[in-house]
Design an enzyme around this catalytic site. Structure first.
Site, short mmCIF file in Angstrom:
data_model
loop_
_atom_site.label_atom_id
_atom_site.label_comp_id
_atom_site.label_asym_id
_atom_site.label_seq_id
_atom_site.Cartn_x
_atom_site.Cartn_y
_atom_site.Cartn_z
CG ASP A 1 42.18 43.68 45.12
OD1 ASP A 1 41.34 43.87 44.23
OD2 ASP A 1 42.26 44.58 45.96
CG ASP B 1 36.79 46.50 42.40
OD1 ASP B 1 37.41 45.25 42.01
OD2 ASP B 1 36.94 46.96 43.32
#
Length: 429
Positions: free
Chosen positions: A98, A307
């Protein structure tokens, strides 16, 4: 996915295969990113399965953005699954990687309350290189973790936006990436873990900007650089591998490269950028600073995070309304409700009709990113085409649909993000 101290939507899944890596100071290395849904079905990309994946991704995306949990990540079905080894002797495992979170953790024996996984559980007692982190250590006191003490051992607790969580002991161990072993990496050893994790993952690998991030811990070994090239999520080529690059391999250069600064802000986990506005067709729309600053003044930069784990792009409510209205005015197709019930602005696709959509661009400080239709619209059914933007209830996010077919490079020493239009399915360089 990994824990985050703030809101974030994570809805894209990839599998990262790490092999034959070499931390050479004069070179870098690359790994493959493979779309997880490619392994779920052999059906063609435009089948009903494809739209089911779209709907599930969008549902997870909205759920995470609305969450106010302290560590907001939707596990498994919204991340990258990374193969690596941990411990001595090394145990091969896999965890969701992540880029918007920091702590790396995996499920460990004894597992008091764990989600099912089809890979072996890590037993810290069998690793000669595993060490618990003492309660009185600086590592236990770092600001970007919720830590406590269990006797002399530092413990951690992370919670996700979908109510998934992990709790366990904080330790250090050797992480093996291909043929290269990196000692003393901070890892969480999860003993209480629940949520929507899939059986092919054992936890989370954090690649954010905080103190416990794997990227931060590798630091000089990768020259503080990494990059990725994402094959567009719902394209026909989405079964092909993308690339994640480190060190010298992560340098983004050549014709067409544009660069924008990373804005230092808290929390350090996120990579904040300064979004100045957007263009829809021939209409430039400026994002007015929320603090009322005038053009030319410091508008409190860092108004959006980039992101790779968030599907949609989320922008402030008033600005979203302007973008929505401009798109609606310039589209020639009939407006309809989203049959999936996920997106706000959708249009009817008639069989055999080629949909013409307005060209769009995202204007960051010093970087105008020219977007294609694959970056701005998504099909939620055979007959519906929807704008891949939504209003942000909190943190604004530049998501991965908008990043598809760009080589996106992070230079954390220069504090910049660079974009280069690239056919990611063709190799991503």
């Amino acid at each position: 996915m990994a824990a985050k101290p703030s809101t974030k939507a994570l809805t894209l899944i990839f599998l990262i295969f790490l092999s034959n890596l070499n931390f050479n100071e004069a070179a870098g290395f690359s790994v493959d990113l493979i779309h997880r849904d490619a392994f779920l079905s052999d059906s063609p990309a435009n089948s009903s399965d494809r739209f089911l994946h779209v709907r599930n991704a969008l549902r997870r995306s909205h759920g995470r953005v609305r969450s106010k949990a302290s560590a907001d990540v939707l596990p498994d079905k919204g991340a990258y699954v990374m193969k690596f080894s941990v411990g001595t002797p090394p145990l091969e495992t896999a965890a969701i990687a992540d880029t918007g979170s920091d702590l790396t953790w995996i499920q460990c024996k004894p597992c008091r309350l764990c989600f099912p996984q089809n890979i072996p559980l890590f037993d810290p007692k069998r690793s000669s290189s595993y060490k618990t982190v003492p309660c009185n250590s600086d590592t236990c006191r770092i600001a970007d973790l919720q830590t406590a003490c269990n006797g002399r051992t530092c413990t951690y607790s992370v919670q996700y936006g979908d109510r998934s969580f992990s709790r366990g002991d904080l330790g250090t161990d050797t992480i093996k990436l291909g043929d290269t072993s990196v000692p003393n990496i901070v890892v969480g050893c999860g003993h209480f873990d629940q949520g929507s994790f899939g059986s092919g993952t054992a936890g989370i690998v954090g690649l954010g900007g905080g103190k416990t991030s794997l990227i931060t811990q590798l630091g000089k070994k990768i020259e503080h650089k990494f990059s990725y090239c994402l094959v567009p999520l719902f394209s026909e080529g989405s079964k092909k591998s993308s690339k994640l690059n480190f060190g010298q391999n992560a340098v983004v250069s050549g014709a067409g490269v544009i660069t924008t600064p990373i804005i230092p802000k808290s929390p350090e986990t996120f990579y904040y950028l300064d979004l100045k506005g957007m263009t829809v067709g021939n209409q430039r729309l400026d994002l007015v600073p929320s603090n009322g600053s005038k053009e030319g003044e410091d508008s409190g930069a860092g108004n959006i995070i980039i992101d790779s784990g968030t599907t949609l792009t989320y922008i402030p409510t008033e600005f979203y309304g302007q973008v929505r209205q401009s798109v609606k005015r310039q589209m020639k197709l009939k407006e309809i409700m989203d049959p999936a019930g996920q997106l706000d602005l959708c249009f009817e696709l008639r069989e055999g009709e080629e949909a013409a959509v307005p060209a769009m661009a995202a204007h960051f400080r010093g970087a105008d990113v020219e977007l294609k239709a694959v970056n701005t619209f998504v099909q939620t059914s055979e007959r519906s085409l929807c704008l891949a933007f939504a209003e942000a209830s909190g943190l604004a996010i530049y998501g991965n649909i908008a990043q598809g077919n760009f080589l996106v490079g992070y230079d954390l020493q220069k504090k910049t993000v660079s974009f280069k239009p690239t056919d990611c399915a063709a190799g991503g360089k």
